[in-house]
Design a protein around this motif. Structure first.
Motif, PDB file in Angstrom:
ATOM      1  N   CYS A 150      -4.445 -10.179  -0.736  1.00 29.07           N
ATOM      2  CA  CYS A 150      -4.220  -8.944  -1.490  1.00 29.07           C
ATOM      3  C   CYS A 150      -2.827  -8.421  -1.172  1.00 29.07           C
ATOM      4  CB  CYS A 150      -5.286  -7.910  -1.134  1.00 29.07           C
ATOM      5  SG  CYS A 150      -5.064  -6.321  -1.969  1.00 29.07           S
ATOM      6  N   LEU A 151      -2.125  -8.017  -2.221  1.00 25.58           N
ATOM      7  CA  LEU A 151      -0.812  -7.384  -2.075  1.00 25.58           C
ATOM      8  C   LEU A 151      -0.936  -5.911  -2.455  1.00 25.58           C
ATOM      9  CD1 LEU A 151       1.574 -10.018  -3.749  1.00 25.58           C
ATOM     10  CD2 LEU A 151       1.104  -9.710  -1.311  1.00 25.58           C
ATOM     11  N   VAL A 152      -0.428  -5.034  -1.592  1.00 27.34           N
ATOM     12  CA  VAL A 152      -0.413  -3.599  -1.851  1.00 27.34           C
ATOM     13  C   VAL A 152       1.047  -3.171  -1.958  1.00 27.34           C
ATOM     14  CG1 VAL A 152      -1.153  -1.326  -1.060  1.00 27.34           C
ATOM     15  CG2 VAL A 152      -2.549  -3.340  -0.526  1.00 27.34           C
ATOM     16  N   LEU A 153       1.431  -2.665  -3.118  1.00 31.97           N
ATOM     17  CA  LEU A 153       2.829  -2.313  -3.344  1.00 31.97           C
ATOM     18  C   LEU A 153       2.908  -1.343  -4.513  1.00 31.97           C
ATOM     19  CD1 LEU A 153       4.541  -5.419  -5.047  1.00 31.97           C
ATOM     20  CD2 LEU A 153       2.103  -5.040  -4.971  1.00 31.97           C
ATOM     21  N   ASP A 154       4.133  -0.915  -4.840  1.00 34.43           N
ATOM     22  CA  ASP A 154       4.315  -0.037  -5.989  1.00 34.43           C
ATOM     23  C   ASP A 154       5.152  -0.733  -7.043  1.00 34.43           C
ATOM     24  OD1 ASP A 154       6.974   0.117  -5.130  1.00 34.43           O
ATOM     25  OD2 ASP A 154       6.721   2.090  -4.213  1.00 34.43           O
ATOM     26  N   ALA A 155       5.345  -0.070  -8.182  1.00 36.27           N
ATOM     27  CA  ALA A 155       6.030  -0.687  -9.312  1.00 36.27           C
ATOM     28  C   ALA A 155       7.468  -1.067  -8.968  1.00 36.27           C
ATOM     29  CB  ALA A 155       6.013   0.263 -10.513  1.00 36.27           C
ATOM     30  N   ASP A 156       8.160  -0.224  -8.217  1.00 38.43           N
ATOM     31  CA  ASP A 156       9.546  -0.535  -7.843  1.00 38.43           C
ATOM     32  C   ASP A 156       9.608  -1.803  -6.995  1.00 38.43           C
ATOM     33  OD1 ASP A 156      10.513   1.644  -9.205  1.00 38.43           O
ATOM     34  OD2 ASP A 156      10.517   2.967  -7.451  1.00 38.43           O
ATOM     35  N   ARG A 216      -2.646  -4.529  -5.828  1.00 42.88           N
ATOM     36  CA  ARG A 216      -3.036  -3.121  -5.902  1.00 42.88           C
ATOM     37  C   ARG A 216      -1.788  -2.255  -6.038  1.00 42.88           C
ATOM     38  NH1 ARG A 216      -7.302  -3.054  -0.768  1.00 42.88           N
ATOM     39  NH2 ARG A 216      -8.651  -4.755  -1.540  1.00 42.88           N
ATOM     40  N   LEU A 217      -1.736  -1.534  -7.147  1.00 45.61           N
ATOM     41  CA  LEU A 217      -0.651  -0.607  -7.433  1.00 45.61           C
ATOM     42  C   LEU A 217      -1.232   0.794  -7.562  1.00 45.61           C
ATOM     43  CD1 LEU A 217       0.997  -2.724 -10.254  1.00 45.61           C
ATOM     44  CD2 LEU A 217       2.090  -2.224  -8.090  1.00 45.61           C
ATOM     45  N   PRO A 218      -0.418   1.820  -7.444  1.00 49.45           N
ATOM     46  CA  PRO A 218      -0.924   3.179  -7.703  1.00 49.45           C
ATOM     47  C   PRO A 218      -1.509   3.315  -9.106  1.00 49.45           C
ATOM     48  CG  PRO A 218       1.202   3.284  -6.600  1.00 49.45           C
ATOM     49  CD  PRO A 218       0.980   1.848  -6.951  1.00 49.45           C
ATOM     50  N   GLU A 219      -1.011   2.497 -10.057  1.00 48.73           N
ATOM     51  CA  GLU A 219      -1.490   2.567 -11.441  1.00 48.73           C
ATOM     52  C   GLU A 219      -2.812   1.836 -11.659  1.00 48.73           C
ATOM     53  OE1 GLU A 219       2.860   3.195 -11.295  1.00 48.73           O
ATOM     54  OE2 GLU A 219       1.532   1.637 -10.514  1.00 48.73           O
TER      55      GLU A 219
END
Length: 228
Positions: free
Chosen positions: A178-184, A148-151
């Motif tokens: 499930c992995l929750v993280l951002d693009a960076d 899960r990404l913000p995008e």
């Protein structure tokens, strides 16, 4: 009597005409957009309209031409889904799926060029699957990891040794973790080794789930760090 018009001959694709494995490979996938179409189809069969939507900047003529070339080169096939879908989709052949390591290596090589996102840069969540595959490559537990990404969301199938897609669009039906993280964070953990463990331990990546695969993701720091 009017002269009968001869059917147009298909244009011959340009070749490097070199007896070299690299040159032969580039004869098949060296055209602009071809490898990005492969990137899209690695996640599963797609309709032409879906491909066009997720390849911002490609013209309809170029996309149709590249898909035709990929069919002729044995990289992809076009088939019609059964009712009630009744839609035509493109999907990779086994030969086409063999390009996964090539795309993964290109993503690793190109990651340092991803600095600050430019205002003109398009982005899709599933484009981050390739750099994340390397971070999950050493897992001993097989299963489906939802990311899960913000995008948006996509999912990865770990331990995928047989035929089929190793990642897919959207959330998974029954993920094992499930992995929750951002693009960076994706780009950071894509370095492999202990980077995922450090990101989980430092709070940059949240792991959801209570099964064996989720437990391994949380305890991945027990793996040996990558040699420098």
């Amino acid at each position: 009597m009017p002269r009968q018009q001869q059917p147009a001959r298909p244009a011959r694709r340009r070749s490097y005409d070199q007896f070299c494995a690299t040159a032969r490979a580039l004869d098949s996938v060296g055209d602009r957009w071809t490898l990005l179409i492969v990137r899209e189809l690695l996640a599963g069969p797609r309709r032409y309209t879906d491909l066009h939507a997720d390849l911002p900047g490609v013209s309809t003529d170029v996309l149709a031409s590249r898909l035709k070339d990929m069919e002729q080169g044995g990289l992809a096939v076009r088939r019609r889904l059964p009712p009630p879908a009744a839609a035509a989709v493109y999907e990779l052949t086994e030969h086409g799926r063999g390009l996964l390591p090539v795309l993964t290596a290109l993503a690793e090589w190109g990651a340092p060029a991803l600095g600050e996102r430019r205002p003109t840069d398009a982005v899709r969540a599933h484009w981050f699957a390739l750099p994340l595959l390397r971070a999950l490559d050493g897992l001993t537990r097989g299963g489906v990891v939802e990311v899960r990404l913000p995008e948006g969301e996509f999912h990865i199938r770990t331990g995928a040794d047989g035929p089929g897609e190793v990642y897919g669009y959207g959330p998974a039906d029954s993920p094992d973790a499930c992995l929750v993280l951002d693009a960076d964070a994706v780009l950071a953990v894509g370095r492999g080794g202990s980077a995922l463990a450090q990101a989980v331990g430092g709070g940059r990546v949240e792991v959801l789930g209570d099964g064996p695969l989720a437990d391994e993701l949380r305890g991945v720091n027990a793996r040996a760090p990558e040699a420098i």
